[in-house]
Structure formats: structure tokens, C-alpha cells
Design a protein around this motif. Structure first.
Motif, short mmCIF file in Angstrom:
data_model
loop_
_atom_site.label_atom_id
_atom_site.label_comp_id
_atom_site.label_asym_id
_atom_site.label_seq_id
_atom_site.Cartn_x
_atom_site.Cartn_y
_atom_site.Cartn_z
N ARG A 269 -29.48 -38.24 50.01
CA ARG A 269 -28.42 -38.16 50.98
C ARG A 269 -27.38 -38.75 51.05
O ARG A 269 -27.50 -39.93 51.26
CB ARG A 269 -29.07 -38.36 52.61
CG ARG A 269 -30.28 -37.40 52.79
CD ARG A 269 -31.19 -38.07 53.88
NE ARG A 269 -32.18 -37.35 54.57
CZ ARG A 269 -32.98 -37.48 55.30
NH1 ARG A 269 -32.85 -38.89 55.73
NH2 ARG A 269 -33.92 -37.21 55.99
N HIS A 270 -26.48 -38.22 50.33
CA HIS A 270 -25.14 -39.01 49.79
C HIS A 270 -23.82 -38.62 50.56
O HIS A 270 -23.84 -37.61 50.93
CB HIS A 270 -24.88 -38.95 48.29
CG HIS A 270 -26.21 -39.06 47.63
ND1 HIS A 270 -27.10 -40.23 48.09
CD2 HIS A 270 -26.59 -38.72 46.60
CE1 HIS A 270 -28.04 -40.42 46.99
NE2 HIS A 270 -28.03 -39.37 46.24
N GLY A 271 -22.78 -39.81 50.70
CA GLY A 271 -21.70 -39.43 51.52
C GLY A 271 -20.93 -38.29 51.31
O GLY A 271 -20.59 -37.77 50.31
N PHE A 272 -20.88 -37.50 52.35
CA PHE A 272 -20.00 -36.16 52.55
C PHE A 272 -20.71 -35.00 51.47
O PHE A 272 -20.11 -34.11 51.09
CB PHE A 272 -18.57 -36.52 52.15
CG PHE A 272 -18.00 -37.35 53.13
CD1 PHE A 272 -17.73 -37.20 54.22
CD2 PHE A 272 -17.70 -38.72 52.51
CE1 PHE A 272 -17.21 -38.25 55.09
CE2 PHE A 272 -17.33 -39.69 53.25
CZ PHE A 272 -17.15 -39.50 54.54
N ASP A 273 -22.14 -35.10 51.00
CA ASP A 273 -22.44 -33.91 50.07
C ASP A 273 -23.23 -33.22 51.31
O ASP A 273 -23.15 -33.28 52.64
CB ASP A 273 -23.72 -34.41 49.22
CG ASP A 273 -24.88 -35.18 49.93
OD1 ASP A 273 -25.27 -35.12 51.11
OD2 ASP A 273 -25.61 -35.62 48.94
N ARG A 274 -23.93 -31.98 50.88
CA ARG A 274 -24.50 -30.97 51.64
C ARG A 274 -25.50 -31.56 53.00
O ARG A 274 -25.32 -31.42 53.92
CB ARG A 274 -24.81 -30.16 50.92
CG ARG A 274 -25.44 -28.77 51.86
CD ARG A 274 -26.07 -27.61 51.15
NE ARG A 274 -25.20 -27.17 50.35
CZ ARG A 274 -25.25 -26.21 49.56
NH1 ARG A 274 -26.47 -25.59 49.41
NH2 ARG A 274 -24.10 -25.59 48.81
N SER A 275 -26.21 -32.29 52.29
CA SER A 275 -27.13 -33.14 53.23
C SER A 275 -26.67 -33.96 54.14
O SER A 275 -27.03 -33.97 55.28
CB SER A 275 -28.21 -33.73 52.24
OG SER A 275 -29.19 -32.98 51.49
N ASP A 276 -25.73 -34.78 53.70
CA ASP A 276 -24.92 -35.66 54.58
C ASP A 276 -24.19 -35.05 55.79
O ASP A 276 -24.13 -35.41 56.96
CB ASP A 276 -24.16 -36.66 53.81
CG ASP A 276 -23.42 -37.82 54.61
OD1 ASP A 276 -24.21 -38.39 55.50
OD2 ASP A 276 -22.32 -37.83 54.72
N SER B 247 -28.58 -41.93 52.01
CA SER B 247 -29.58 -42.92 51.43
C SER B 247 -29.41 -43.20 49.91
O SER B 247 -28.23 -42.58 49.54
CB SER B 247 -30.95 -41.93 51.36
OG SER B 247 -30.78 -40.83 50.44
N VAL B 248 -29.95 -43.96 49.52
CA VAL B 248 -30.08 -44.16 47.76
C VAL B 248 -30.74 -42.74 47.24
O VAL B 248 -31.47 -42.20 47.82
CB VAL B 248 -30.86 -45.45 47.56
CG1 VAL B 248 -30.22 -46.78 48.04
CG2 VAL B 248 -32.39 -45.34 47.73
#
Length: 403
Positions: free
Chosen positions: A25-32, A78-79
Motif C-alpha cells: 500500500r503506497h502513497g496515493f496509489d489505488r490501495s492507499d 506500507s513497505v
């Protein structure tokens, strides 16, 4: 009334990484973005008013925003292939604490907020604590806008796609001036509480730490047609760096040095790379020791590059000096929690960034394996609820009039 483990379960299908295990889960991606929407909905269900600051950090206010606020929270990203608890446990515990405080009929006597910081892990754009660094003014906004992910998307493009104005990124004195005390709850990233037999502790300090990129440049060529003696293979000095990092850290008590990412270009199995990028994470008790460790690794990398007829360029991508959390606040909270033990942290946190500007403290929840930044990261449900209970006591103490 929600529990921390119940709230974690509600987001357990977001950002599942089928290849690595765990979550990505990374900054401003779909999951985030999905998690940010989830948080806004959970805050609204509790009657909290959500604001998005200029750097993409989310603030959910219980009552009217104002100065001298008591703030708690953490992050949701997350990492790559990370665990379920690092970051989200602090957010869900804050929401569960609001539920418990409301059930007790508690009304804060000073402004109160739950915050979610953007891109704490640096998993997408390479700079940890991105949202809090921008907020506090320790990261140049022009440099931040130029940061790129592995697909070439800039931070400016990512925040624009998320509905934010990249031109407004940067130091936010208005938002920061509202914070009177910040308390971040986090799963422990180590075994200190296991060894002490305690479910909850407080943080004393954070090791000095940073990230450096080593770019080795050689000569790309054919793996089968190029004799060994004719090669200028940047993978060789890159490999020497990995070994040098371990050796340098092993020689310094308490130090850590890690290579967790290596990117060869073009990356073909039957191709001698033209360049190899290697990222070094180095940590030690203080600034002098950390930088001396990096200097030793750099000297070894330059020697190995020269021996292979390659060049090496070293770039410091982020750095944070030793953080000592506010001793008065630390001791106050430890007393509120019946003498909770104080533990140092080898990991960086948004709380460490804010500590230079406002009184800041951290609560740790026991991790039975000590594993973090990996799928095996864990906290038992009873310990999670002990963390919520501790956070409730702390927030009641701070937001109820204690100074």
C-alpha cells in the motif's frame, strides 16, 4: 463499539500482495486511496470532521479545530510486502479509543484530532515520512514534486491525480501550530516488550538513520560474447557494497546497515548491466557514528568500482538525526500507564519528524515475534486491546485538562 482488531479486519483485503505476501500500500496509489476513503468514512461515522492539509495528510477533528490540540494517529501505507500492523494499528487504535472515550461520556476540554500521515514508509517515492517532512518543512517541496516512482510518475502527478494541488506542497505552519501534543501508537518493531513481559511501552528515542543511493556505472555488454577480462561490470562493485555494509555495521555496537533494493539496467539475464542502483539504509546511535559508518561503506564502494573500471555516484536521499522524545511527556505517560517501560526504536516514525517542533510521544504494542516490515509482523488481539486501553488513558489524561 469497534475494536482495533475488528477495524484491521475491515481493511484486510486492501492492498494484498499476492507475489510478495503481506500488503503493498503506497502513497496515493489505488490501495492507499481506498484506505484514505475508508478512514474518512469511519471518521464521519463518529461525527469527526475531516480536513486534508496541503500535503495530503488527513485530520479528523473531534469538535472545532484549534491550537494546543491533542493529536494521535499514524499512517496507512506500507513497505512492499509489509505486515498488517505497521501504521494501521495506530490509526485503528485511535478510532477505537474515540469510541471508548465517547462511551464513557468523555468530552475533550481542548481540541482533539486523529491524523493519518501520507506516505510514511517511502515505498513509492523513496522518501520516508513524506507527509510529515513536508508538513514540518524538513523536505524541500520542489525536490519533493520531482520525486518519481518506479513507473516514472512524479509525486506532483500523483497528488494531482488524487485531487490535491502539487503547487501547495510544503511547510504548513498553520496546520502544525494547532498541535499541542502528538502521541503515536505503533506495533513494536523488535522484541523489547516480549523480553520484559509487558504488553505496552513508551518510546525513549529513535536511532539516527538515512537512505543513500549508490549508482554504479560500467559498460553494458553481452553476457556470452564478452570475455571476463574485458568487462566493466557494475554488478561487481554493487555486490562488494552489500558485503561492506554488513561488515561495517557489525564492527559498530548497535549499528545497522542494510541493502534491501538493487536495480540493474537493463536487467536482462544474459546482459552485463550498464548501471546498477543500490540503496543503503544505515542506522546508529548518533549522527557521528551513522555518518562514519556510511563513509566506510562509501570508501569500500569507490575502491571496488575503481578496480572494475566503473564509476560510482552517491546520493543522500533522506536523513534523520537521533530523536530523543520529550522526557517530560514520556515520563508523564509512563506514570499514567502504571510505570510502562521506555524503549528505544531502531525504526523511523512520523512522531520522530514532529518531535523537533512539538512535544511528541509514542506507545508501543508488543510484537510476539519481533518481526516487522514483513508478513509475519503480528500483535495478539489482547495486546492490541491493551494498546487501545493505554491510548484511552493517555488521551483522557492529556485532552481532559492535564498539562
Amino acid at each position: 463499539m469497534a475494536t482495533a482488531t475488528g477495524l484491521l479486519g475491515a481493511i484486510a483485503d486492501v492492498g494484498v500482495d499476492r507475489a510478495r505476501g503481506g500488503f503493498s500500500r503506497h502513497g496515493f496509489d489505488r490501495s492507499d486511496l481506498t484506505l484514505r476513503e475508508w478512514f474518512v468514512a469511519e471518521a464521519a461515522a463518529r461525527g469527526l470532521d475531516v480536513e486534508v492539509d496541503r500535503n495530503g495528510n488527513l485530520w479528523a477533528w473531534w469538535g472545532r479545530p484549534g491550537p494546543d490540540a491533542v493529536v494521535t494517529g499514524s499512517h496507512l501505507d506500507s513497505v512492499p510486502g509489509g505486515g498488517a500492523f505497521d501504521g494501521p494499528l495506530g490509526v485503528v487504535s485511535a478510532l477505537a479509543a474515540v469510541d471508548e472515550l465517547r462511551a464513557r461520556g468523555f468530552v475533550p476540554s481542548r481540541p482533539f484530532a486523529v491524523v493519518v500521515f501520507a506516505e510514511e514508509e517511502g515505498g513509492r517515492f523513496g522518501v520516508p515520512c513524506l507527509g510529515s517532512r513536508l508538513l514540518a518543512g524538513t523536505l524541500d517541496p520542489d525536490a519533493a514534486r520531482r520525486l518519481r516512482d518506479q513507473d516514472g510518475t512524479t509525486l506532483a502527478e500523483a497528488v494531482r491525480a488524487a485531487g490535491l494541488d502539487p503547487d501547495r506542497l510544503g511547510r504548513d505552519d498553520e496546520a502544525l501550530s494547532r498541535v499541542g501534543r502528538f502521541v503515536e501508537l505503533h506495533v513494536e518493531q523488535g522484541r523489547g516488550l516480549v523480553d520484559l513481559g509487558r504488553p505496552v511501552g513508551v518510546a525513549s528515542s529513535i536511532l539516527a538513520h538515512g537512505r543513500w543511493r549508490f549508482r554504479f556505472t560500467g559498460e553494458g555488454n553481452h553476457a556470452g560474447a564478452t570475455p571476463i577480462g574485458d568487462r566493466h561490470d557494475p554488478m561487481l562493485p554493487a555486490s562488494h557494497l552489500v558485503l561492506a555494509a554488513r561488515g561495517a555495521a557489525a564492527a559498530v555496537p548497535g549499528a545497522r546497515a542494510t541493502v534491501g533494493r538493487v536495480v540493474p539496467v537493463p536487467g536482462g539475464t544474459n546482459v552485463i548491466a550498464s548501471t546498477v542502483d543500490v540503496w543503503l539504509d544505515a542506522r546508529a546511535a548518533d549522527d557521528r557514528t551513522t555518518r562514519s559508518l556510511v563513509e566506510d561503506v562509501t570508501a569500500a564502494a569507490r575502491e571496488a568500482a575503481a578496480a572494475e573500471g566503473c564509476r560510482v555516484e552517491v546520493t543522500e536521499e533522506s536523513y534523520g538525526d537521533t530523536v530523543v522524545f520529550d522526557p517530560g511527556l514520556r515520563d508523564d505517560l509512563a506514570a499514567v500507564l502504571g510505570g510502562a517501560p521506555a524503549l528505544p526504536s531502531g525504526a523511523g516514525h512520523d512522531a520522530g519528524i514532529l518531535a523537533a517542533r512539538v512535544p511528541t510521544a509514542m506507545l508501543f504494542v508488543r510484537n510476539p515475534t519481533g518481526v516487522s516490515h514483513a508478513p509475519a509482523e503480528h500483535a495478539e488481539p489482547d495486546d492490541c486491546e491493551a494498546g487501545v486501553a493505554a491510548l484511552v488513558s493517555v488521551l483522557e489524561h492529556l485532552a481532559g485538562g492535564a498539562r
